[in-house]
Design an enzyme around this catalytic site. Structure first.
Site, PDB file in Angstrom:
ATOM      1  N   GLU A   1       7.569   6.510   7.058  1.00 24.38           N
ATOM      2  CA  GLU A   1       6.909   5.505   7.895  1.00 24.38           C
ATOM      3  C   GLU A   1       7.760   5.306   9.154  1.00 24.38           C
ATOM      4  OE1 GLU A   1       4.876   2.187   5.866  1.00 24.38           O
ATOM      5  OE2 GLU A   1       5.968   0.882   7.253  1.00 24.38           O
TER       6      GLU A   1
ATOM      7  N   ARG B   1      -2.030  -2.877  13.908  1.00 21.68           N
ATOM      8  CA  ARG B   1      -1.302  -1.608  14.049  1.00 21.68           C
ATOM      9  C   ARG B   1      -0.231  -1.705  15.127  1.00 21.68           C
ATOM     10  NH1 ARG B   1      -2.215   0.609   9.239  1.00 21.68           N
ATOM     11  NH2 ARG B   1      -4.380   0.226   8.690  1.00 21.68           N
TER      12      ARG B   1
ATOM     13  N   TYR C   1      -8.852  -3.038   3.846  1.00 17.85           N
ATOM     14  CA  TYR C   1      -8.543  -2.028   2.828  1.00 17.85           C
ATOM     15  C   TYR C   1      -9.315  -2.350   1.555  1.00 17.85           C
ATOM     16  CZ  TYR C   1      -4.353   0.085   5.095  1.00 17.85           C
ATOM     17  OH  TYR C   1      -3.481   0.747   5.909  1.00 17.85           O
TER      18      TYR C   1
ATOM     19  N   TYR D   1       4.771  -4.855  -4.259  1.00 17.02           N
ATOM     20  CA  TYR D   1       4.129  -4.926  -2.934  1.00 17.02           C
ATOM     21  C   TYR D   1       2.802  -5.687  -3.025  1.00 17.02           C
ATOM     22  CZ  TYR D   1       1.483  -3.626   1.207  1.00 17.02           C
ATOM     23  OH  TYR D   1       0.703  -3.668   2.333  1.00 17.02           O
TER      24      TYR D   1
ATOM     25  N   ARG E   1       0.962 -13.606   0.498  1.00 19.26           N
ATOM     26  CA  ARG E   1       0.679 -13.636   1.935  1.00 19.26           C
ATOM     27  C   ARG E   1      -0.794 -13.968   2.171  1.00 19.26           C
ATOM     28  NH1 ARG E   1       1.821  -8.330   5.536  1.00 19.26           N
ATOM     29  NH2 ARG E   1       0.648  -7.398   3.822  1.00 19.26           N
TER      30      ARG E   1
HETATM   31  C1  3EB Z   1      -0.212   1.030   5.886  1.00 23.11           C
HETATM   32  O1  3EB Z   1      -0.572   1.444   6.989  1.00 23.11           O
HETATM   33  C2  3EB Z   1       1.202   1.300   5.479  1.00 23.11           C
HETATM   34  O2  3EB Z   1       1.593  -4.945   4.388  1.00 23.11           O
HETATM   35  O3  3EB Z   1       2.278  -5.753   6.313  1.00 23.11           O
HETATM   36  C3  3EB Z   1       2.668  -0.843   7.025  1.00 23.11           C
HETATM   37  C4  3EB Z   1       2.973  -1.963   7.814  1.00 23.11           C
HETATM   38  C5  3EB Z   1       2.182  -1.028   5.748  1.00 23.11           C
HETATM   39  C6  3EB Z   1       2.788  -3.263   7.322  1.00 23.11           C
HETATM   40  C7  3EB Z   1       2.038  -4.794   5.536  1.00 23.11           C
HETATM   41  C8  3EB Z   1       1.985  -2.318   5.262  1.00 23.11           C
HETATM   42  C9  3EB Z   1       2.283  -3.429   6.039  1.00 23.11           C
HETATM   43  O4  3EB Z   1      -0.971   0.426   5.118  1.00 23.11           O
HETATM   44  C10 3EB Z   1       1.881   0.142   4.859  1.00 23.11           C
END
Ligand code: 3EB
Length: 339
Positions: free
Chosen positions: A328, A215, A202, A143, A150
């Site tokens: 999820e 989101r 993050y 990941y 990306r």
């Molecule tokens: C999170 O909230 C959970 O890397 O594009 C959710 C949706 C998550 C998309 C991405 C990662 C991604 O971090 C993981």
């Protein structure tokens, strides 16, 4: 749903169902959640993508996107696509590999070049990645390796934030499959959730390059329809995973996070014209990913109580971006299904 609608709409079908759209509708893209990874084909004049995420043909399904206008398919390098003048579906498949950053960077660059050269803007992106939580040849989690590729493309394009809603989920095999939807003349607003740190902020503990997605994305189309596309949403507050080891707690928190992101307060905060809020019961298509198959019944009980009985809901046994995330949830609200 109103079949006059121009915007793409999605329905879930059995893998063996005939793909005949309703009168006046045209296939834009088909995604089979199936037992095998396959190359992308252009069938019935639209791309047909396979994601290896089912154990049997009967627990698999096809996600079928249709539009109101005739569709023209095409290929651009490794990208397969179809477009109707207003909406575009495009997809690529990267074969299994020891590292993914370089191939991700190249394919993502092509997908962005294709969409922008045809005059479209992406509003929802899905990625399904084999061995998601395993280490690659350099000892980096797959990941995180994907996130590096990306991030490089987005940095090159000067994109630091304001990406659309996305999903990244583990597949049972088959490298990386990515598909996206893009539009030409809608009004797109990418939504954050004030309860969660924006993914592009993050901290480094989650990987060398931060993920980059919103989101949710609100899309108002020129025919008067509007949709909210909710990203894959987990039991995260701030940037921290909550309820470690507690799938029910994570599931309730994921649903609370979605309720918050689609609620009236968040629409108001993002200046969405109508400020009209939505509830979990307004979700019409939902995909729910559960890390441990044995947890599906408890997740199902919680989600079935929260989501409308008329929604199309699929449960998949899949890995999630962080090893401590057990569940999820993603979904779509059709706010105004058109005139
Ligand atoms: C999170 O909230 C959970 O890397 O594009 C959710 C949706 C998550 C998309 C991405 C990662 C991604 O971090 C993981």
């Amino acid at each position: 749903m109103n079949t006059q609608l121009n915007a793409p709409t999605v329905t879930l079908h059995g893998l063996k169902d005939e793909l005949t759209p309703d009168a006046g509708r045209h296939l834009l893209g088909v995604v089979d959640f199936t037992t095998k990874s396959r190359e992308i084909t252009i069938d019935s004049s639209c791309p047909r993508v396979s994601v290896q995420l089912a154990t049997t043909i009967s627990d698999g399904f096809s996600e079928v996107w249709t539009t109101a206008r005739p569709v023209t398919p095409g290929r651009y390098g490794e990208i397969s696509y179809a477009a109707d003048g207003e909406f575009l579906f495009c997809a690529f498949h990267l074969p299994e590999s020891h590292t993914y950053a370089d191939a991700t960077e190249a394919a993502y660059a092509d997908a962005l070049a294709l969409t922008s050269s045809l005059g479209y803007r992406p509003f929802r992106i899905w990625h399904y990645i084999g061995s998601l939580n395993d280490l690659n040849a350099d000892g980096l989690e797959v990941y995180r390796d994907f996130c590096v590729g990306r991030a490089r493309v987005l940095e090159r394009h000067g994109i630091t934030h304001d990406m659309p809603a996305a999903t990244v989920i583990g597949a049972h095999g088959g490298g990386i499959v990515c598909y996206l939807l893009a539009h030409r003349s809608g009004t797109q607003v990418n939504l954050e959730n004030p309860r969660q740190v924006p993914a592009y902020h993050y901290p480094r503990q989650y990987g060398p390059k931060a993920p980059n997605f919103a989101r949710a994305t609100h899309l108002a189309t020129c025919d008067g329809a509007a949709f909210v596309y909710v990203s894959g949403t987990a039991g995260i507050l701030g940037h921290a995973t909550m309820h470690e080891g507690d799938v029910a707690g994570q599931c309730r928190l994921a649903l609370d996070n979605i309720a918050h992101v689609i609620g009236s307060g968040n629409m108001f905060a993002h200046d969405i014209g109508s400020c009209e809020g939505h509830a979990l019961t307004d979700l019409s298509t939902v995909k729910i990913y559960v890390r441990h198959r044995a947890d599906i019944p408890v997740v199902r009980e919680i989600c079935d109580a929260a989501i409308s009985g008329t929604a199309d809901v699929a449960y998949l046994n899949a890995d999630i971006c962080r090893s401590d995330l057990l569940v999820e949830v993603e979904g779509i609200v059709a706010v105004r299904p058109g005139p």
